[in-house]
Design a protein around this motif. Sequence first.
Motif, PDB file in Angstrom:
ATOM      1  N   PRO A   1      12.427   0.672  16.386  1.00  0.00           N
ATOM      2  CA  PRO A   1      12.470   2.134  16.481  1.00  0.00           C
ATOM      3  C   PRO A   1      11.074   2.728  16.619  1.00  0.00           C
ATOM      4  O   PRO A   1      10.069   2.117  16.219  1.00  0.00           O
ATOM      5  CB  PRO A   1      13.115   2.546  15.140  1.00  0.00           C
ATOM      6  CG  PRO A   1      12.838   1.412  14.215  1.00  0.00           C
ATOM      7  CD  PRO A   1      12.800   0.175  15.059  1.00  0.00           C
ATOM      8  N   ASP A   2      11.019   3.929  17.169  1.00  0.00           N
ATOM      9  CA  ASP A   2       9.730   4.594  17.360  1.00  0.00           C
ATOM     10  C   ASP A   2       9.057   4.927  16.031  1.00  0.00           C
ATOM     11  O   ASP A   2       7.825   5.079  15.975  1.00  0.00           O
ATOM     12  CB  ASP A   2       9.927   5.886  18.168  1.00  0.00           C
ATOM     13  CG  ASP A   2      10.446   5.609  19.570  1.00  0.00           C
ATOM     14  OD1 ASP A   2      10.204   4.487  20.077  1.00  0.00           O
ATOM     15  OD2 ASP A   2      11.095   6.503  20.156  1.00  0.00           O
ATOM     16  N   SER A   3       9.845   5.043  14.971  1.00  0.00           N
ATOM     17  CA  SER A   3       9.286   5.419  13.673  1.00  0.00           C
ATOM     18  C   SER A   3       8.560   4.270  12.985  1.00  0.00           C
ATOM     19  O   SER A   3       7.772   4.494  12.063  1.00  0.00           O
ATOM     20  CB  SER A   3      10.403   5.930  12.751  1.00  0.00           C
ATOM     21  OG  SER A   3      11.413   4.945  12.600  1.00  0.00           O
ATOM     22  N   PHE A   4       8.783   3.042  13.433  1.00  0.00           N
ATOM     23  CA  PHE A   4       8.187   1.901  12.728  1.00  0.00           C
ATOM     24  C   PHE A   4       6.668   1.877  12.824  1.00  0.00           C
ATOM     25  O   PHE A   4       5.986   1.698  11.801  1.00  0.00           O
ATOM     26  CB  PHE A   4       8.778   0.594  13.246  1.00  0.00           C
ATOM     27  CG  PHE A   4       8.234  -0.622  12.555  1.00  0.00           C
ATOM     28  CD1 PHE A   4       8.477  -0.843  11.210  1.00  0.00           C
ATOM     29  CD2 PHE A   4       7.455  -1.532  13.246  1.00  0.00           C
ATOM     30  CE1 PHE A   4       7.958  -1.954  10.565  1.00  0.00           C
ATOM     31  CE2 PHE A   4       6.932  -2.648  12.617  1.00  0.00           C
ATOM     32  CZ  PHE A   4       7.188  -2.854  11.270  1.00  0.00           C
ATOM     33  N   PRO A   5       6.055   2.039  14.005  1.00  0.00           N
ATOM     34  CA  PRO A   5       4.588   2.093  14.042  1.00  0.00           C
ATOM     35  C   PRO A   5       4.016   3.214  13.191  1.00  0.00           C
ATOM     36  O   PRO A   5       2.927   3.079  12.621  1.00  0.00           O
ATOM     37  CB  PRO A   5       4.274   2.301  15.525  1.00  0.00           C
ATOM     38  CG  PRO A   5       5.473   1.778  16.252  1.00  0.00           C
ATOM     39  CD  PRO A   5       6.631   2.109  15.365  1.00  0.00           C
TER      40      PRO A   5
ATOM     41  N   ALA B   1       7.687   6.486  -0.488  1.00  0.00           N
ATOM     42  CA  ALA B   1       6.457   7.247  -0.255  1.00  0.00           C
ATOM     43  C   ALA B   1       6.015   7.145   1.202  1.00  0.00           C
ATOM     44  O   ALA B   1       5.594   8.136   1.813  1.00  0.00           O
ATOM     45  CB  ALA B   1       5.358   6.745  -1.188  1.00  0.00           C
ATOM     46  N   ILE B   2       6.096   5.946   1.778  1.00  0.00           N
ATOM     47  CA  ILE B   2       5.714   5.769   3.181  1.00  0.00           C
ATOM     48  C   ILE B   2       6.647   6.558   4.083  1.00  0.00           C
ATOM     49  O   ILE B   2       6.210   7.218   5.042  1.00  0.00           O
ATOM     50  CB  ILE B   2       5.737   4.276   3.552  1.00  0.00           C
ATOM     51  CG1 ILE B   2       4.689   3.500   2.753  1.00  0.00           C
ATOM     52  CG2 ILE B   2       5.493   4.080   5.041  1.00  0.00           C
ATOM     53  CD1 ILE B   2       4.741   2.000   2.977  1.00  0.00           C
ATOM     54  N   SER B   3       7.953   6.514   3.804  1.00  0.00           N
ATOM     55  CA  SER B   3       8.925   7.248   4.626  1.00  0.00           C
ATOM     56  C   SER B   3       8.678   8.739   4.560  1.00  0.00           C
ATOM     57  O   SER B   3       8.778   9.450   5.578  1.00  0.00           O
ATOM     58  CB  SER B   3      10.346   6.912   4.157  1.00  0.00           C
ATOM     59  OG  SER B   3      10.620   5.528   4.291  1.00  0.00           O
ATOM     60  N   GLN B   4       8.350   9.240   3.377  1.00  0.00           N
ATOM     61  CA  GLN B   4       8.086  10.668   3.238  1.00  0.00           C
ATOM     62  C   GLN B   4       6.838  11.070   4.022  1.00  0.00           C
ATOM     63  O   GLN B   4       6.821  12.112   4.693  1.00  0.00           O
ATOM     64  CB  GLN B   4       7.917  11.020   1.763  1.00  0.00           C
ATOM     65  CG  GLN B   4       7.705  12.507   1.506  1.00  0.00           C
ATOM     66  CD  GLN B   4       7.598  12.833   0.029  1.00  0.00           C
ATOM     67  OE1 GLN B   4       7.636  11.934  -0.821  1.00  0.00           O
ATOM     68  NE2 GLN B   4       7.480  14.109  -0.294  1.00  0.00           N
ATOM     69  N   SER B   5       5.797  10.246   3.963  1.00  0.00           N
ATOM     70  CA  SER B   5       4.567  10.560   4.693  1.00  0.00           C
ATOM     71  C   SER B   5       4.790  10.511   6.202  1.00  0.00           C
ATOM     72  O   SER B   5       4.164  11.261   6.953  1.00  0.00           O
ATOM     73  CB  SER B   5       3.465   9.577   4.301  1.00  0.00           C
ATOM     74  OG  SER B   5       3.198   9.646   2.921  1.00  0.00           O
ATOM     75  N   ALA B   6       5.682   9.626   6.639  1.00  0.00           N
ATOM     76  CA  ALA B   6       5.942   9.465   8.073  1.00  0.00           C
ATOM     77  C   ALA B   6       7.081  10.363   8.563  1.00  0.00           C
ATOM     78  O   ALA B   6       7.490  10.251   9.724  1.00  0.00           O
ATOM     79  CB  ALA B   6       6.282   8.007   8.375  1.00  0.00           C
ATOM     80  N   ASN B   7       7.613  11.200   7.677  1.00  0.00           N
ATOM     81  CA  ASN B   7       8.716  12.108   8.012  1.00  0.00           C
ATOM     82  C   ASN B   7       9.962  11.357   8.496  1.00  0.00           C
ATOM     83  O   ASN B   7      10.657  11.786   9.418  1.00  0.00           O
ATOM     84  CB  ASN B   7       8.284  13.120   9.078  1.00  0.00           C
ATOM     85  CG  ASN B   7       7.226  14.081   8.565  1.00  0.00           C
ATOM     86  OD1 ASN B   7       7.276  14.514   7.411  1.00  0.00           O
ATOM     87  ND2 ASN B   7       6.268  14.410   9.412  1.00  0.00           N
TER      88      ASN B   7
ATOM     89  N   LEU C   1      14.097  -0.826   8.666  1.00  0.00           N
ATOM     90  CA  LEU C   1      12.691  -0.463   8.525  1.00  0.00           C
ATOM     91  C   LEU C   1      12.078  -1.119   7.289  1.00  0.00           C
ATOM     92  O   LEU C   1      10.935  -1.596   7.329  1.00  0.00           O
ATOM     93  CB  LEU C   1      12.544   1.054   8.447  1.00  0.00           C
ATOM     94  CG  LEU C   1      12.801   1.831   9.743  1.00  0.00           C
ATOM     95  CD1 LEU C   1      12.743   3.334   9.485  1.00  0.00           C
ATOM     96  CD2 LEU C   1      11.790   1.443  10.817  1.00  0.00           C
ATOM     97  N   LEU C   2      12.821  -1.155   6.182  1.00  0.00           N
ATOM     98  CA  LEU C   2      12.304  -1.786   4.961  1.00  0.00           C
ATOM     99  C   LEU C   2      12.095  -3.280   5.162  1.00  0.00           C
ATOM    100  O   LEU C   2      11.061  -3.836   4.774  1.00  0.00           O
ATOM    101  CB  LEU C   2      13.272  -1.533   3.802  1.00  0.00           C
ATOM    102  CG  LEU C   2      12.924  -2.232   2.480  1.00  0.00           C
ATOM    103  CD1 LEU C   2      11.550  -1.788   1.989  1.00  0.00           C
ATOM    104  CD2 LEU C   2      13.985  -1.954   1.417  1.00  0.00           C
ATOM    105  N   LEU C   3      13.074  -3.943   5.771  1.00  0.00           N
ATOM    106  CA  LEU C   3      12.940  -5.379   6.026  1.00  0.00           C
ATOM    107  C   LEU C   3      11.787  -5.665   6.982  1.00  0.00           C
ATOM    108  O   LEU C   3      11.017  -6.616   6.783  1.00  0.00           O
ATOM    109  CB  LEU C   3      14.250  -5.932   6.594  1.00  0.00           C
ATOM    110  CG  LEU C   3      15.453  -5.948   5.651  1.00  0.00           C
ATOM    111  CD1 LEU C   3      16.723  -6.333   6.410  1.00  0.00           C
ATOM    112  CD2 LEU C   3      15.224  -6.894   4.481  1.00  0.00           C
TER     113      LEU C   3
END
Length: 536
Positions: free
Chosen positions: A70-74, A127-133, A160-162
């Motif tokens: 997904p585009d959100s991973f980077p 925390a990472i997910s929140q920072s990355a929206n 994404l977690l894995l």
Amino acid sequence: MGASTSAEPRVSAEQKEAEAVTASTGALPLLQKAFSKLANPETNAVPLENLQQCFSFGREGRSYSGSNVPDSFPVLLDHLASSLVDQFFVPDKEGIIWVEFVRGYNKCCARVSASVSLNMLMRVFAAISQSANVPLHLEFESGDDDCKVNGHVLPSNVFLLLALCWVMSWGGSRKLKGEGNLSLPDLNHLVLSVIASCGEVEGGLNVWDCDISSLEVQLPAGKFVTWVMSTVPCLPDCLRQYFHARLLIAASDGVELASSNSSSVGDISSPAAYDYILTQGRAWAISITQKSTRNEEISRAFISNGGGMDNNLLYRSSTHGRGLGRFWSHVEGYKGPLLILIAASSGDAHEGNSIDRKWVIGALTDQGLENKDIFYGNSGCLYSIDPVFHVFPPTGKEKNFVYSHLHPTGKVYQPHPKPVGVAFGGTPGNERIFIDEDFAKVTVRHHAIDKTYRSGSLFPDQGFLPVEGLISEVEVWGLGGKVAKEVQNSYKKREELFTEQRRKVDLKTFASWEDSPEKMMMDMMSDPNAVRKEDR
């Protein structure tokens, strides 16, 4: 005495306690060296920028590939370093002072319970997910390290977690440059395992043809935690390994820690070079199922150094030939743990189709194989690997771990001959997994007949009746390291020497030419119908 006391810097009780915890893990010298490298000599504190750079996984100039990345991973990887620093370190006005530097390490890497370690990983991911929206519906009841996690996750969140944990497994093994290709392995078998264990898909889940990215099923956080603890309990260790390894790299002046024969700098995966059953994604999944030297060997061979896979391959049916004889010639004498994988296909009972249902199962043994007509072994695990990943550890009720029986060498009459083949679990003649002598078919039976391994289906829609699958490939991977391989090589050399000696015929043992085998052969060729002394 008073003068000497005043000359020595005072150490607070808090610092002594923190250093004692770190010293118990053996990491205090590492932290001292890393702190001296990262700290500002004028303030004697580590600037936040230096610490974030230490934990960063830069993606500038890096390309990403893999199945459905997904585009959100980077973007998540961009916020990895800052989230780790915020989560584990408390800054002073000048940066991170020594005592807080030690406390931050202890908070992440000190010995804690499995539930606390998993809770810590979930907090970092949140925390990472929140920072990355990135939307994530997780709630922590309190700030305690072992508080309950509420809410739910989506299949996309699980992926994404894995993927993040897999990158931390890789990133902890080397200092990655900013350029290169990051190729994520196929993790769908793990995501489907979570969905099958934790969720209820409306209309049912077709694991044989499923687009995970399009699934919106809500997976309860409590069930997800249970799945991690029961299936991949070593998953939280990826965070600890990454944290420790990054500080180790900082203490070593940024020198790359990977071995010289690893893949190219910056490229943390070497996919598509091989077409093995044991892909890097499958190997990583197996390596996080339990803590043992066997799984460490898997991680070392397939995760830290993807190019060294051939060194662990003992047998492959498409390369070395099918059949129990060919199989045995490559595994005999190996006195270490073995990972045996079977790729097969079976037909749908309703459609009579034998090509649409492809699956992969495996067995991890604690020792090498022996030619016996009874079950043996001390430990082991069965694996459902593809399309859905599950692990079946020992139950402790029986010890029918492995069965490997060849045809008897002598022509001895056996009124009740034992099955010839390789099997795992169950009883002779009623095995849970049985590979036939020709390596053409594998029979998988219901778990009710097996008290050695934990119950569960080895592939989706298995049913209660025995299923006979057509084998497309069998692989055997040695996990005993260099020592086991050297022992096997010595064993093979001895066997070759004995075979060569048995082939030689010493003519001095015969009294005369008339008694020699050469004379008998020449007589038969000249007149095969002649009456001989022994025929009268």
